[in-house]
Design an enzyme around this catalytic site. Structure first.
Site, PDB file in Angstrom:
ATOM      1  N   ALA A   1      19.010  53.420  27.542  1.00  0.00           N
ATOM      2  CA  ALA A   1      18.458  54.435  26.653  1.00  0.00           C
ATOM      3  C   ALA A   1      19.273  55.731  26.780  1.00  0.00           C
ATOM      4  O   ALA A   1      20.415  55.702  27.214  1.00  0.00           O
ATOM      5  CB  ALA A   1      16.987  54.635  26.999  1.00  0.00           C
TER       6      ALA A   1
ATOM      7  N   VAL B   1      25.681  52.851  27.434  1.00  0.00           N
ATOM      8  CA  VAL B   1      24.768  53.938  27.762  1.00  0.00           C
ATOM      9  C   VAL B   1      24.479  54.676  26.463  1.00  0.00           C
ATOM     10  O   VAL B   1      25.399  54.931  25.681  1.00  0.00           O
ATOM     11  CB  VAL B   1      25.410  54.910  28.773  1.00  0.00           C
ATOM     12  CG1 VAL B   1      24.446  56.038  29.132  1.00  0.00           C
ATOM     13  CG2 VAL B   1      25.856  54.170  30.033  1.00  0.00           C
ATOM     14  N   CYS B   2      23.210  55.017  26.228  1.00  0.00           N
ATOM     15  CA  CYS B   2      22.851  55.888  25.106  1.00  0.00           C
ATOM     16  C   CYS B   2      23.358  55.289  23.779  1.00  0.00           C
ATOM     17  O   CYS B   2      23.185  54.101  23.529  1.00  0.00           O
ATOM     18  CB  CYS B   2      23.413  57.281  25.403  1.00  0.00           C
ATOM     19  SG  CYS B   2      22.750  58.618  24.406  1.00  0.00           S
ATOM     20  N   THR B   3      24.019  56.072  22.957  1.00  0.00           N
ATOM     21  CA  THR B   3      24.484  55.576  21.663  1.00  0.00           C
ATOM     22  C   THR B   3      25.793  54.796  21.767  1.00  0.00           C
ATOM     23  O   THR B   3      26.381  54.443  20.740  1.00  0.00           O
ATOM     24  CB  THR B   3      24.678  56.746  20.679  1.00  0.00           C
ATOM     25  OG1 THR B   3      25.516  57.714  21.299  1.00  0.00           O
ATOM     26  CG2 THR B   3      23.356  57.380  20.319  1.00  0.00           C
TER      27      THR B   3
END
Lengths: 335, 335
Positions: free
Chosen positions: A175, A122-124
């Site tokens: 993202a 998820v995300c970074t």
């Protein structure tokens, strides 16, 4: 073990085993968004259904301080996880972007991924997957502020920061932050079908499928600045002159270069053709006007130099996956 | 203390104090969604900005087991909170719907609310606010599955389960689960302006303002069943006969009643006029067809008895805040 046996071992009676990794300064919503999706799926299926068993693992068992200060409890230490997991999920947080941060995680992720049916970030969290070597040669996404950095740190990974999530083989990346919820719904859909995923989405009051990609949420364009001064001066001059003649010929003249040289140097230094770059600037300007003014869309198209409404429409759809009217409905200032 | 002084005391140097209540079986996303919004706002403002300080309070300090099994850490015990809080936020979870559940919370909430600038609930947290007497005579919302039950338990509260969140004075209530994120964005907007709220929304990759209300996510209609058998039989017969003549005259004939008596009894027992009830059935049928078939919208309008496309369109907008085409884009089965 073969993939089938792995799945069986990781599913068992208690349901599919989802292992979510925690570390200091993790973004807690990256953990609890997906975990709520998996838990709601178990709830929708009822006690006899093939639900999920979600666990949090960190370097050590016990409370982990997340970004913002909330403590989440890790029920197990990563190094003690031996049995195969079904889904290995890695959340993000600013901290993961720094090379060398949370250095004990990548080796553990590499080890666990070998026996997992699928791996997701998820995300970074994508930076941690990449550091574990799991994104080599893969297509992946990450938070829109971090796409350029991920690409720079891991050149063999094909980064596309416009999608809400991307699947490449058994590796899923999503993202920024809440996109983890969208991805988890897609994972549930893969396992249990669209109908269960839709019920989960409705119980959590989220869309099963969001319109448009992640770019619609980004504030700046992820653009590069040219290294040589004539091109850079043109870049700086452009945003205030979007209604003027911006042909390569006109711009080359400003830079005192030949059109051919200008176009070549611009592309090499900025990373986009002049036409594509100007289109992005115009979309960006149109977004601001759609958000902050009541002006009608035709006027806005003209004001940012698109000329025809259709050109704005097409550029908007391409860049953001939404029409200007849809965009305004979501982001406009006024009611 | 006057409201101004309260705000000052609750804001201070460390930022506005947000107290989120935790209890066994709480839905963790109801806590971490809003807390991530407040924390991201502090991040957007930078270390010198007037940010937020988020705390979790429970009956006792320490880990609290949330629904699904994840543990979240309460940093303080509710009874020890003495200083005024700026925002008192109460999350939900199935458990809160049961009368008498978490009995120690309502008195504490009542006490803390007296000194809070504002009070808010996420999802079925509204039941706890209501039990603390904080929703008396107020307009409020809750999860779409729970609206009827909240209304039944607390008749003086005016429940509207169609909105994503509702503000009545200094009491805010939000709809199911992820709606807590939308409400928290609105609270940030109230405190720090639209611009900060928009930046937070973009960093978290959520919409600043969602199109449409909560009803678009609900699976069943929240309808009542009539108590007397002739009306009830008509209710049961209706869904399979949406294309037929459903005038009050025709329906009264089926029930062997006069049109006037039928209309009056129907309204009294079902809680809606026959026309309104039939419109909702038709919308519900159209939703299913939009989701699961490729049929065009005009055919669907006809099939569910709306006749004209415009009638379907109008009924859809009224019921769900979306056009049929928008609805299909979000919820359709096919790609």
């Amino acid at each position: 073990m073969a993939a089938n046996e792995l799945t069986k071992a990781a599913t068992g009676n208690a349901g599919r085993r989802v292992l979510i990794v925690a570390f200091p300064e993790v973004q807690i919503l990256d953990i609890t968004g997906p975990s709520s999706v998996f838990n709601m799926a178990s709830w929708v299926l009822g006690p006899k259904g093939p639900g999920y068993q979600v666990e949090i693992a960190a370097t050590r068992r016990g409370p982990v301080k997340t970004k913002g200060g909330l403590l989440i409890h890790a029920t197990t230490s990563l190094s003690r996880v031996q049995e195969p997991v079904d889904t290995l999920l890695v959340p993000g947080g600013e901290v993961t972007m720094k090379v060398g941060s949370v250095p004990d995680l990548p080796p553990q992720l590499r080890r666990l991924a070998r026996h997992a049916r699928r791996v997701a970030s998820v995300c970074t969290g994508s930076f941690l997957l990449a550091r574990a070597g799991l994104l080599e040669g893969k297509r992946a996404t990450t938070h829109w502020v971090a796409g350029g950095e991920l690409q720079r740190q891991h050149p063999t990974c094909e980064v596309s920061a416009d999608q809400i999530f991307i699947r490449d083989g058994n590796v899923w990346t999503s993202a920024g932050v809440t996109s983890g919820i969208d991805m988890a719904l897609a994972l549930v859909e893969e396992d249990l079908g669209r109908n269960v995923a839709r019920q989960v989405a409705r119980m959590l009051v989220v869309y099963l499928q969001r319109p448009g990609g992640q770019s619609q949420f980004s504030v700046q364009m992820a653009s590069q600045w040219a290294s040589s001064s004539p091109i850079r001066e043109v870049q700086e001059w452009l945003p205030e002159h979007l209604q003027e003649d911006l042909s390569v010929e006109a711009l080359a003249k400003r830079a005192a270069m030949s059109p051919r040289n200008f176009a070549r140097a611009f592309h090499a230094q900025v990373g986009a053709t002049p036409a594509r770059y100007i289109e992005r600037l115009r979309v960006e300007a149109a977004r601001r006007l759609l958000e902050t003014t009541q002006r009608n869309i035709k006027e806005i198209a003209c004001e940012v130099g698109f000329g025809a409404l259709e050109t704005l429409h097409r550029a908007f759809k391409r860049a953001l996956g939404l029409t200007p009217a849809e965009y305004r409905r979501r982001f406009a200032l006024g009611e």
